[in-house]
Motif scaffolding. Structure first.
Motif, short mmCIF file in Angstrom:
data_model
loop_
_atom_site.label_atom_id
_atom_site.label_comp_id
_atom_site.label_asym_id
_atom_site.label_seq_id
_atom_site.Cartn_x
_atom_site.Cartn_y
_atom_site.Cartn_z
N VAL A 128 0.84 -1.20 0.00
CA VAL A 128 0.00 0.00 0.00
C VAL A 128 0.88 1.25 0.00
O VAL A 128 0.58 2.24 -0.68
CB VAL A 128 -0.96 -0.01 1.21
N TRP A 129 1.97 1.21 0.76
CA TRP A 129 2.91 2.34 0.76
C TRP A 129 3.42 2.60 -0.66
O TRP A 129 3.43 3.75 -1.13
CB TRP A 129 4.09 2.06 1.69
N VAL A 130 3.85 1.56 -1.35
CA VAL A 130 4.36 1.72 -2.71
C VAL A 130 3.29 2.29 -3.62
O VAL A 130 3.55 3.16 -4.46
CB VAL A 130 4.88 0.36 -3.26
N PHE A 131 2.05 1.81 -3.47
CA PHE A 131 0.94 2.26 -4.30
C PHE A 131 0.77 3.78 -4.19
O PHE A 131 0.69 4.49 -5.19
CB PHE A 131 -0.34 1.55 -3.87
N PHE A 132 0.75 4.30 -2.96
CA PHE A 132 0.51 5.73 -2.78
C PHE A 132 1.77 6.55 -3.02
O PHE A 132 1.69 7.70 -3.47
CB PHE A 132 -0.06 5.99 -1.39
N GLN A 133 2.94 5.98 -2.72
CA GLN A 133 4.19 6.70 -3.00
C GLN A 133 4.33 6.97 -4.49
O GLN A 133 4.74 8.06 -4.92
CB GLN A 133 5.38 5.89 -2.48
N ALA A 134 4.00 6.00 -5.31
CA ALA A 134 4.08 6.18 -6.76
C ALA A 134 2.88 6.94 -7.30
O ALA A 134 3.00 7.74 -8.22
CB ALA A 134 4.19 4.81 -7.44
N GLY A 135 1.71 6.69 -6.73
CA GLY A 135 0.48 7.26 -7.27
C GLY A 135 0.38 8.76 -7.11
O GLY A 135 -0.31 9.43 -7.91
N VAL A 136 1.04 9.34 -6.12
CA VAL A 136 0.91 10.78 -5.89
C VAL A 136 1.75 11.59 -6.88
O VAL A 136 1.55 12.81 -7.02
CB VAL A 136 1.33 11.13 -4.44
N ALA A 137 2.66 10.95 -7.61
CA ALA A 137 3.56 11.69 -8.49
C ALA A 137 2.82 12.48 -9.56
O ALA A 137 3.13 13.65 -9.82
CB ALA A 137 4.56 10.72 -9.15
N PHE A 138 1.82 11.88 -10.20
CA PHE A 138 1.11 12.58 -11.26
C PHE A 138 0.25 13.73 -10.73
O PHE A 138 0.37 14.87 -11.22
CB PHE A 138 0.26 11.62 -12.08
N PRO A 139 -0.63 13.52 -9.75
CA PRO A 139 -1.41 14.67 -9.26
C PRO A 139 -0.53 15.77 -8.66
O PRO A 139 -0.83 16.96 -8.81
CB PRO A 139 -2.34 14.06 -8.21
N ALA A 140 0.56 15.39 -7.99
CA ALA A 140 1.46 16.41 -7.44
C ALA A 140 2.11 17.21 -8.57
O ALA A 140 2.24 18.44 -8.48
CB ALA A 140 2.52 15.75 -6.57
#
Length: 469
Positions: free
Chosen positions: A92-104
């Motif tokens: 789950v950590w990996v999912f959100f760590q990578a997933g925030v890159a585009f919206p950020a």
């Protein structure tokens, strides 16, 4: 063929711009370059600080991913979690760590979220993540605190650091991107040994709390100096239309010519190259995360002692980190795509080597292939990070690379959580064999990559479009 200056301005405009006059020139393919301002005009000091500060911040957050596997046994005992629980927390950590890159990235490029604000926010969220891992026994709450909040915080810091380097070094970004990215791996080395030798159910609260505070202080301090260059900025001492005259940079720009123009995310997607990069990073990062998650457990399962188990992960982290600037440097000279394909192949071969070392019960072979796996499992990240602005330009790099890097959120699911299911069903040999096969397919996909807007034979750079085409 060269282009005439497009505009001359008496002062720069926009956030972070300088007051020194600049001009904008366009090359034969229509790409615009903003010339005249030095890094010292904009920052007040050398742009090299935009390498060292992101590097320090990346070392601080590296403990999240690369040291977590060494802490799992103690966490399970302290909180009463199963092995599957601890793997899914990391996934789950990996999912959100990578997933925030585009919206950020999307928010940054619209001026809503500055680089400095992203770092400040990320540092606080990282602290929350470790406090949750320390004090929350309920696994769902731990997933929410460490996996979601901590993952978002680390992702904000990671994406901001990587994009910062790409913006400030458009003419030779490979080695510098690799250097900064390397900190995300070997920065975890002290914590790997702390978790293996000085971390137990009697002191885990203090250790985790202190790590969270350490990340907060380091990242927060670095954030004060973060600043983006203006759009289309190019180093004042290099004329992009006559780059062949600059021997220091000619080789790098010949092997990795700048993007023909600045691609928006929609345009980058339509080229077909960004989706291919996304698929390749999904597969490659999945293999890398699998190795990070199971290296120590496999060593212990083989009967190797705690020193070998810890050393195998330590070797992986160190080589993973130091391999990144090495391949970045090589990619500046050999070409980004060629280097990327070789790195992914090495990662795949290393998975089969780990199986062989396990069958031989050889600790030295195991450490050697941990070395190769660590090298391949980290070196591809800076190559994708540099390849993205090479193909699509710097202006939208935060969102374009955010899209590419978002592939890691899928990787986290099958590299960690799903990987644990494969290990349970097929054993370590079957899981490592599958990982090796996936890596080989990813290398084949990487072979299909080409820079949008240029012919296959292009080796020239920037202004000499007719000669280079």
């Amino acid at each position: 063929m060269s282009a005439e200056p497009m505009a001359t301005n008496s002062s720069a405009t926009g956030a972070g711009a300088s007051r020194r006059p600049y001009r904008e020139v366009t090359d034969a393919r229509g790409r615009v370059y903003r010339l005249g301002e030095t890094d010292r005009d904009i920052l007040g000091h050398s742009r090299n600080i935009m390498v060292y500060l992101p590097w320090v911040a990346m070392m601080a957050i590296s403990v999240f991913e690369y040291a977590y596997g060494s802490a799992e046994d103690t966490l399970s005992s302290a909180h009463g979690w199963t092995q599957s629980n601890t793997f899914w927390i990391l996934s789950v950590w990996v999912f959100f760590q990578a997933g925030v890159a585009f919206p950020a990235g999307w928010l940054r490029e619209r001026g809503v979220l500055t680089a400095r604000r992203a770092m400040f926010t990320g540092s606080g969220m990282c602290l929350v993540g470790f406090l949750a891992l320390s004090h929350l026994h309920n696994v769902l709450l731990a997933i929410l605190g460490f996996g979601v909040v901590g993952g978002l915080g680390a992702g904000l810091v990671y994406a901001t650091c990587i994009n910062m380097v790409g913006k400030w070094f458009p003419e030779r970004r490979g080695a510098r991107t690799g250097f900064v990215n390397g900190g995300f791996a070997y920065g975890s080395l002290p914590f790997i040994f702390i978790f293996n030798y000085a971390f137990d159910t009697g002191n885990y609260h203090q250790v985790l709390d202190l790590i969270g505070a350490y990340i907060l202080i380091v990242v927060f301090a670095c954030a004060f100096f973060f600043k983006d260059p203006p759009k289309n900025w190019w180093p004042a001492h290099i004329d992009p239309l006559t780059v062949a005259d600059h021997a220091e940079h000619a080789v790098s720009l010949a092997k990795n010519p700048p993007a023909v123009r600045q691609f928006t995310p929609k345009e980058a997607l339509r080229t077909g190259m960004l989706p291919l990069m996304w698929i390749s990073i999904v597969m490659t990062a999945g293999v890398s995360i699998f190795g990070i998650s199971f290296q120590v457990d496999y060593a212990k399962d083989l009967g190797f002692g705690p020193l070998v188990a810890a050393s195998s992960m330590g070797v992986m982290a160190v080589v993973n980190g130091f391999g990144r600037p090495t391949v970045g440097w090589l990619s500046d000279r050999l070409g980004r795509k060629k280097t990327l394909v070789c790195v992914i192949l090495i990662l795949g071969l290393a998975q089969f080597g780990v199986i062989w070392a396990g069958d031989m019960k050889s600790e030295w072979l195991f450490l050697f292939f941990a070395f190769l796996s660590g090298f391949g499992g980290g070196a591809f990240y800076p190559l994708f990070a540099a390849l993205t602005p090479d193909y699509f330009g710097e202006n939208y790099n935060a969102t374009n690379y955010g899209l590419v890097y978002s592939g890691k959120l899928i990787s986290g699911l099958f590299g960690g959580g799903l990987g644990s299911m494969v290990v349970a069903a097929w054993g370590y040999n079957g899981a490592y064999a599958l990982a090796g096969g996936v890596s080989m397919i990813a290398a084949a996909i990487a072979l299909l990559l080409r820079q949008p807007g240029r012919g296959k034979g292009v080796t020239g750079a920037t202004g000499q479009a007719a000669a280079a085409g």
